[in-house]
Design an enzyme around this catalytic site. Structure first.
Site, short mmCIF file in Angstrom:
data_model
loop_
_atom_site.label_atom_id
_atom_site.label_comp_id
_atom_site.label_asym_id
_atom_site.label_seq_id
_atom_site.Cartn_x
_atom_site.Cartn_y
_atom_site.Cartn_z
N ASP A 123 0.89 -1.35 0.03
CA ASP A 123 -0.02 -0.06 -0.08
C ASP A 123 0.86 1.18 0.01
O ASP A 123 2.13 1.07 0.10
CB ASP A 123 -0.92 -0.10 1.24
CG ASP A 123 -2.24 0.66 0.94
OD1 ASP A 123 -2.07 1.74 0.48
OD2 ASP A 123 -3.40 -0.10 1.35
N ALA B 48 -7.38 -4.18 2.81
CA ALA B 48 -6.20 -4.97 3.45
C ALA B 48 -5.13 -5.37 2.38
O ALA B 48 -4.08 -5.56 2.67
CB ALA B 48 -6.75 -6.39 4.12
N LYS B 49 -5.41 -5.25 1.10
CA LYS B 49 -4.50 -5.56 -0.25
C LYS B 49 -3.85 -6.75 0.15
O LYS B 49 -2.38 -6.76 -0.12
CB LYS B 49 -3.81 -4.10 -0.25
CG LYS B 49 -4.51 -3.06 -0.59
CD LYS B 49 -3.85 -1.97 -1.08
CE LYS B 49 -4.81 -0.71 -1.41
NZ LYS B 49 -5.52 -0.27 -0.32
N ARG B 50 -4.49 -7.72 0.86
CA ARG B 50 -3.82 -8.95 0.83
C ARG B 50 -3.21 -9.65 -0.34
O ARG B 50 -4.04 -9.47 -1.43
CB ARG B 50 -4.57 -10.03 1.70
CG ARG B 50 -4.98 -9.58 2.84
CD ARG B 50 -4.00 -9.24 3.92
NE ARG B 50 -4.47 -8.80 5.36
CZ ARG B 50 -4.08 -8.21 6.04
NH1 ARG B 50 -2.90 -7.31 5.60
NH2 ARG B 50 -4.30 -8.10 7.44
#
Lengths: 275, 275
Positions: A98, B94-96
């Site tokens: 991010d 969360a951009k997992r």
């Protein structure tokens, strides 16, 4: 001391290129702990104690803690590793990706809250998703480069006609990490063990970066080929094994069995380097 | 009810395309809460209460909770959103991005532990890093596609000569998400608001996917151009604003100020659709 120095020192002290991956799954714990998420710390601490003199690094995978509301156990485990194995660097496997203030928050999580020595990151959002971690001098960051899962090809193995030399996407990442992105020598790369030719290619593009190589052990991957392809006197490899060590025995001798398995893997890697 | 149905229902009920992003930074809290990480829930709950009838979605950014050891407050906030705004879906930002059993753990975290309706993911590791989330029917997953940060170009804007039609990387992701990856209609895309031409391009390639569009508000981004480029009768947009709403006032009237700012943004978006 830089992260690279820490790695070098651990490699020498323990004579090892083995990273012990901590992916605690309560469903696979031995009978006396089985299914008890409250015992994640206990299980992992036993593994750490059994392998502290055998590991070049420890790599807790944060997903296994987060799924079980075990953040406090992870904090306790980080403190335990620091005291039981102060010479072994800890790589927090989080694959964060991010930007801006959000990346700063993740860096606080990894480096301040958990006190990790390095973290794994995704490069998909570009340099400004990596830069905030580099503000922590002495800490390392491993960028996902080439992963050997079936879907690894979907993006990473595409050829880029818009970049000089028309590299594959993972080759582009390797070049960026060795070159313009590596402000203070803090970067490393994650490269799967399944295709040694690709490890060799990454090593050619990133001659001095530490390569974190998962996929030896339970995930397959040939140790000899991995070491030949990736290790250089000036280019370290950190070869991760998780499940093959953690779950070497389903009985209460799991820590002893983990130690035996870790010795075996450490020695196989060592022999491969000498071969 | 599918995630798309939830989105549609929230859009109609609240007449809104606005997503309220919850990025709680205690350093920016009003004086009475300032610097107190123990008040993250209180701050966010006030924002939720003030915007429950104005939002198409809420989007807590997990990094802000993790940096402050505030997982329990996030759990409490998720329950609070469910009860105070049951008709508003919650997207856990969360951009997992991981595979196999690790992705399964992250899916447990997002969908079981926190009870999110959707999650943001990175596509870098390919389809098998997305598939485990799709096992949760009725849940959504937004893949990073085109982000408008300065480093967004580093990978996303490269041209792929190995894919038919030689798309840019982000175009390739958009196609995969509209097509072969979208097993049960659960996928959406994250597209930054800075470059409307790129939103339009993504919309052309992914005509029916919901687009989560950050960058309106504090990050800039023109609302009218965003709506024109992205919204279609069969293609929803969820336009996120975080800081402009959360920190609309530094005083104890922050919730009222947040409400006023949310109304303004909702109305701007609505007017853009009518224009």
């Amino acid at each position: 001391m830089t992260f690279l120095d820490m790695l070098r020192q651990a490699e020498q002290t323990n004579g090892s290129m083995l990273c012990v991956g901590l992916d605690p799954d309560p469903a696979r714990f031995p009978a006396s702990l089985k299914g008890d998420a409250g015992r994640i710390f206990d299980f992992c601490a036993r593994i750490v104690d059994a392998t502290a003199d055998l590991a070049m690094a420890f790599k807790p995978q944060i997903a296994y803690f987060a799924a079980h509301r075990a953040e406090e156990q992870l904090e306790k485990l980080m403190r335990h590793m620091r005291s039981a194995a102060p010479h072994v660097p800890v790589i927090l496997d989080a694959k964060r990706g991010d930007i801006g203030s959000t990346a700063e928050q993740y860096a606080i999580e990894a480096f301040e809250r958990y006190g990790a020595d390095a973290v794994t990151l995704s490069p998909f959002m570009g340099f400004d998703s990596v830069a905030p971690y580099l503000q922590y001098h002495g800490k390392g960051a491993f960028l996902l480069c080439r992963t050997s899962n079936p879907g690894g090809d979907d993006l990473q193995n595409q050829r880029l006609s818009s970049v000089p030399g028309e590299p594959l996407l993972y080759e582009h990442v390797a070049r960026l990490a060795q070159g313009p992105w590596n402000l203070n020598g803090q970067l490393g790369l994650v490269v799967g063990a399944t295709y040694p030719a690709e490890i060799e290619r990454v090593r050619a593009l990133a001659p001095t970066l530490p390569l974190l190589i998962p996929g030896v052990g339970a995930q397959g991957g040939d140790a000899l080929a991995t070491v030949k392809a990736g290790w250089r006197p000036e280019g370290q490899i950190i070869v991760n094994s998780s499940r093959a060590i953690l779950y070497a025995s389903a009985g209460d001798d799991f820590a002893d069995a983990a130690r035996r398995e870790a010795i075996k893997t450490r020695d196989t890697l060592r022999a491969a380097r000498a071969a």
